[in-house]
Design an enzyme around this catalytic site. Structure first.
Site, mmCIF file in Angstrom:
data_model
loop_
_atom_site.group_PDB
_atom_site.id
_atom_site.type_symbol
_atom_site.label_atom_id
_atom_site.label_comp_id
_atom_site.label_asym_id
_atom_site.label_seq_id
_atom_site.Cartn_x
_atom_site.Cartn_y
_atom_site.Cartn_z
ATOM 1 N N LEU A 111 -30.993 22.232 -60.892
ATOM 2 C CA LEU A 111 -31.664 20.930 -61.002
ATOM 3 C C LEU A 111 -33.147 21.042 -60.677
ATOM 4 O O LEU A 111 -33.904 20.101 -60.880
ATOM 5 C CB LEU A 111 -31.012 19.917 -60.054
ATOM 6 C CG LEU A 111 -29.615 19.445 -60.450
ATOM 7 C CD1 LEU A 111 -29.105 18.435 -59.436
ATOM 8 C CD2 LEU A 111 -29.623 18.815 -61.836
ATOM 9 N N TYR A 161 -30.117 39.680 -65.376
ATOM 10 C CA TYR A 161 -29.282 38.722 -66.107
ATOM 11 C C TYR A 161 -28.541 37.789 -65.147
ATOM 12 O O TYR A 161 -28.176 36.679 -65.483
ATOM 13 C CB TYR A 161 -28.233 39.440 -66.961
ATOM 14 C CG TYR A 161 -28.801 40.144 -68.166
ATOM 15 C CD1 TYR A 161 -29.505 39.453 -69.135
ATOM 16 C CD2 TYR A 161 -28.596 41.503 -68.341
ATOM 17 C CE1 TYR A 161 -30.025 40.114 -70.250
ATOM 18 C CE2 TYR A 161 -29.105 42.172 -69.450
ATOM 19 C CZ TYR A 161 -29.815 41.469 -70.405
ATOM 20 O OH TYR A 161 -30.321 42.106 -71.500
ATOM 21 N N GLU A 219 -19.744 28.873 -49.715
ATOM 22 C CA GLU A 219 -20.802 29.713 -49.140
ATOM 23 C C GLU A 219 -21.869 28.927 -48.389
ATOM 24 O O GLU A 219 -22.530 29.453 -47.505
ATOM 25 C CB GLU A 219 -21.520 30.502 -50.253
ATOM 26 C CG GLU A 219 -20.714 31.575 -50.917
ATOM 27 C CD GLU A 219 -20.000 31.081 -52.155
ATOM 28 O OE1 GLU A 219 -19.766 29.847 -52.270
ATOM 29 O OE2 GLU A 219 -19.666 31.914 -53.009
ATOM 30 N N LYS A 268 -25.052 7.371 -65.046
ATOM 31 C CA LYS A 268 -23.895 7.266 -64.159
ATOM 32 C C LYS A 268 -24.215 7.733 -62.731
ATOM 33 O O LYS A 268 -24.781 8.817 -62.542
ATOM 34 C CB LYS A 268 -22.750 8.124 -64.731
ATOM 35 C CG LYS A 268 -22.162 7.554 -66.014
ATOM 36 C CD LYS A 268 -21.516 6.229 -65.703
ATOM 37 C CE LYS A 268 -20.785 5.629 -66.885
ATOM 38 N NZ LYS A 268 -20.308 4.263 -66.583
ATOM 39 N N LYS A 314 -27.976 0.284 -56.379
ATOM 40 C CA LYS A 314 -26.583 0.739 -56.296
ATOM 41 C C LYS A 314 -26.504 2.064 -55.529
ATOM 42 O O LYS A 314 -25.697 2.231 -54.610
ATOM 43 C CB LYS A 314 -26.067 0.931 -57.724
ATOM 44 C CG LYS A 314 -24.569 1.085 -57.834
ATOM 45 C CD LYS A 314 -24.204 1.053 -59.308
ATOM 46 C CE LYS A 314 -22.792 1.503 -59.529
ATOM 47 N NZ LYS A 314 -22.505 1.641 -60.959
ATOM 48 N N GLY A 357 -39.463 47.145 -66.418
ATOM 49 C CA GLY A 357 -38.036 47.357 -66.628
ATOM 50 C C GLY A 357 -37.554 48.650 -66.006
ATOM 51 O O GLY A 357 -38.357 49.426 -65.462
ATOM 52 N N CYS A 360 -46.239 47.888 -65.444
ATOM 53 C CA CYS A 360 -45.295 48.794 -64.772
ATOM 54 C C CYS A 360 -44.632 49.726 -65.785
ATOM 55 O O CYS A 360 -45.298 50.604 -66.311
ATOM 56 C CB CYS A 360 -44.309 47.992 -63.938
ATOM 57 S SG CYS A 360 -43.655 48.964 -62.564
ATOM 58 N N ARG A 376 -40.404 53.267 -58.699
ATOM 59 C CA ARG A 376 -40.148 54.588 -58.100
ATOM 60 C C ARG A 376 -40.936 55.687 -58.810
ATOM 61 O O ARG A 376 -41.182 56.739 -58.261
ATOM 62 C CB ARG A 376 -38.656 54.953 -58.231
ATOM 63 C CG ARG A 376 -37.735 54.026 -57.490
ATOM 64 C CD ARG A 376 -36.297 54.536 -57.525
ATOM 65 N NE ARG A 376 -35.383 53.451 -57.180
ATOM 66 C CZ ARG A 376 -35.143 53.043 -55.942
ATOM 67 N NH1 ARG A 376 -35.728 53.630 -54.934
ATOM 68 N NH2 ARG A 376 -34.315 52.042 -55.718
ATOM 69 N N HIS A 435 -47.791 44.703 -60.529
ATOM 70 C CA HIS A 435 -47.311 43.475 -61.183
ATOM 71 C C HIS A 435 -48.320 42.340 -60.983
ATOM 72 O O HIS A 435 -48.175 41.548 -60.051
ATOM 73 C CB HIS A 435 -45.951 43.070 -60.618
ATOM 74 C CG HIS A 435 -44.869 43.997 -60.996
ATOM 75 N ND1 HIS A 435 -44.057 43.784 -62.089
ATOM 76 C CD2 HIS A 435 -44.461 45.162 -60.449
ATOM 77 C CE1 HIS A 435 -43.194 44.780 -62.200
ATOM 78 N NE2 HIS A 435 -43.414 45.629 -61.210
ATOM 79 N N GLU A 477 -48.626 39.678 -62.611
ATOM 80 C CA GLU A 477 -48.030 38.354 -62.839
ATOM 81 C C GLU A 477 -47.603 37.672 -61.535
ATOM 82 O O GLU A 477 -47.534 36.453 -61.455
ATOM 83 C CB GLU A 477 -46.846 38.473 -63.814
ATOM 84 C CG GLU A 477 -45.568 39.127 -63.291
ATOM 85 C CD GLU A 477 -45.567 40.666 -63.345
ATOM 86 O OE1 GLU A 477 -46.664 41.264 -63.460
ATOM 87 O OE2 GLU A 477 -44.469 41.256 -63.256
#
Ligand code: GLN
Length: 539
Positions: free
Chosen positions: A15, A54, A150, A188, A224, A355, A382, A463, A508, A510
């Site tokens: 959210l 992922y 959790e 709702k 409400k 990557g 990288c 590395r 990096h 970014e």
């Protein structure tokens, strides 16, 4: 006298607790308060460094070398302030501390339990940030959704902390979803009522409801929600879907979320948030005068979150150039087939992403050759930089058997090789070269010109490195090492001279781009892409 705000989530995940937390923090910061945000992640990994992109999206790295949740990126981009190890806590870290203490004998004679030992450790971590700075407010985002098994110890710790410090010092904001049923044409409230009930089961009454919605909340609906969730009417806040996450602070300002928070925490209003730099950025973001298409060559493209900070850095640097940057995700493996050229033609710039592992490297190298030969602006980050080095040695110097030893450990000419201090490393968690390191740039280089200085600090996560045995041959490859770590001599930046813009960085960039400080290398790359497009249009 630090005060605490906790942000919990209800009904569904995704959210945008991170964006709401960061937006509120921004408004409070503008009012003159010293604010920080931390994220509690209820998984057992010590950090997300060992998670597949992922699964979890990008792994965000802090200056002090923590591998963290990508929400920390939002915190930094919004607040324009660095975060640290202490800003991201996982269940794994909590348990590890408690178990280490148990082994050390700190609890001798006691049964070690979730309550009080785990909950005490959670509370200690909330307060740990207070040792860093005199924060007026610490915002803690609790990952997951209320009702998850959790999350329970976190909610219990929050209940206790609130009881201990008192209501005026601790607020709970519950972010929830108000779904729209198109068949009924109605918003709702029931799922929210249930999720508040679930929160009440843990002994926590939320003070403020922030409601994600696709449609405006009517007065009746707010009443409400107020009545059934025991929340004051003015504390039901609408968080309507926004066209950009950077609109959310302004939307929250309109809803007076900051004022309600300050009133409940019995803090003064401070100065009215003007958000001058923020509004200026939004103005440029929404009124571009040009457009470029940049190919993002990666292998986790199915999930935008895997390259979150790169996408955001393009938003910042696009706005800085008043340019709409269309980022086109291109799967590096798609460049391995015969139709490969169709995927990357008509681009104004090519970025080869970071990557790990061998998969997709061939395609990345093909894209780099294409950018080099056709003089298309190129930016390698990288692994992207490492592939650029391999490409030049392979196709320009024509060195036989050249590769990165990550791709082929037996390669004859490992121009990219494991860093010496990585040779003995076996464990995978937190063992890469991580965090900010100094780098000295060559005067007059593309990089130095973009930064406007020669000494920089940038964040790393890798590395492998350029193998300095090949430093002399690098120039033959058409590349120049224009950024070097002054202590270790590691090559951090390579550039091509005979090219309009060809830049590879081992770090990096970014991760350090923010709304108020777009990263200079991204800005320079976008500028070069605009120029490339203009020249092409003329031709
Ligand atoms: N796999 C490469 C290394 O470990 C690059 C890492 C990265 O792109 N973050 O050196």
């Amino acid at each position: 006298m630090t005060k605490y705000i906790f942000v919990t989530g209800g009904v569904t995940s995704s959210l945008g607790k991170g964006i709401i937390s960061a937006s509120l923090a921004k408004l409070l910061q503008e009012r003159g308060l010293n604010v920080t945000i931390q994220k509690f992640d209820p998984y057992i990994n010590i950090d997300p460094g060992t998670l597949n992109p992922y699964e979890h999206g990008e792994c965000y790295v802090t200056d002090d070398g923590a591998e963290t949740d990508l929400d920390l990126g939002h915190y930094e981009r919004f607040l324009n302030k660095a975060t640290s190890q202490a800003n991201n806590v996982t269940t794994g870290k909590i348990y590890q501390t408690v178990i280490d203490k148990e082994r050390a004998g700190d609890y001798l004679g006691k049964t070690v339990q979730v309550v009080p030992h785990i909950t005490d450790e959670i509370k200690r971590r909330v307060k740990l940030l207070e040792t860093q700075s005199d924060y007026d407010i610490i915002i803690t985002e609790i990952g997951g959704t209320v009702g998850d098994i959790e999350s329970l110890p976190y909610l219990e710790a929050l209940r206790q902390l609130r009881h201990e410090v008192g209501k005026n010092k601790c607020l709970v904001i519950h972010l929830t979803l108000i779904p729209y049923l198109s068949a009924a044409g109605e918003l709702k409230t029931k799922p929210t009522q249930h999720s508040v009930k679930e929160l009440l089961n843990t002994g926590i009454q939320p003070d403020i409801l922030v409601c994600r919605t696709e449609h405006k909340l009517t007065k009746e609906l707010r009443s409400k929600l107020s009545l059934f969730c025991n929340v004051e009417k003015n504390s039901v806040i609408e968080a309507i879907d926004a066209s950009t996450i950077y609109d959310v602070p302004l939307n929250m300002l309109k809803e007076q979320l900051d004022l309600i928070v300050l009133k409940k925490l019995k803090l003064g209003k401070g100065k009215e948030p003007e958000l001058v730099a923020w509004k200026d950025f939004l103005g440029r973001l929404k009124n571009p005068t040009s457009e470029v298409k940049i190919g993002l060559i990666g292998k986790y493209n199915e999930l935008q979150d895997a390259y979150k900070s790169i996408y955001e850095a393009f938003v910042h640097s696009g706005a800085a150039n008043e340019c709409k940057v269309k980022v086109i995700p291109i799967h590096s493996q798609a460049l391995e087939d015969t139709e490969w050229e169709s995927h990357i033609k008509n681009l104004d710039g090519i970025l080869v992403a970071p990557g790990f592992g061998e998969r997709g490297v061939k395609g990345k190298i093909k894209a780099i050759k294409y950018a080099r030969v056709n003089k298309i602006p190129f930016f390698g980050i990288c692994l992207g930089m490492q592939c650029a080095v391999v490409e030049s040695f392979k196709n320009v110097v024509k060195l036989p058997g050249v590769n990165s030893s990550e791709v082929n450990p037996k390669t004859k000419n490992p121009v990219i090789d494991l860093m010496p201090d990585q040779l003995k490393v076996v464990a995978k968690g937190g063992t890469m070269r991580l965090g900010a390191y100094k780098c000295r740039l060559t005067k007059g280089s593309i990089a130095a010109k973009a930064y406007g200085r020669v000494e920089i600090f940038e964040r790393h996560r890798h590395r492998y490195e350029f193998n300095n045995k090949y430093l002399k041959k690098l120039e033959k490859a058409g590349l120049k090492a224009t950024g070097i770590n002054p202590e270790s001599g590691l090559v951090e930046v390579v550039e091509m001279e005979d090219h309009p813009f060809f830049l590879g960085v081992q770090y990096h960039p970014e991760l350090k781009s923010t709304v108020e400080n777009p990263h200079p290398l991204f800005s320079a790359f976008v500028k070069a892409s605009i120029k490339y497009r203009r020249n092409n249009e003329k031709a």
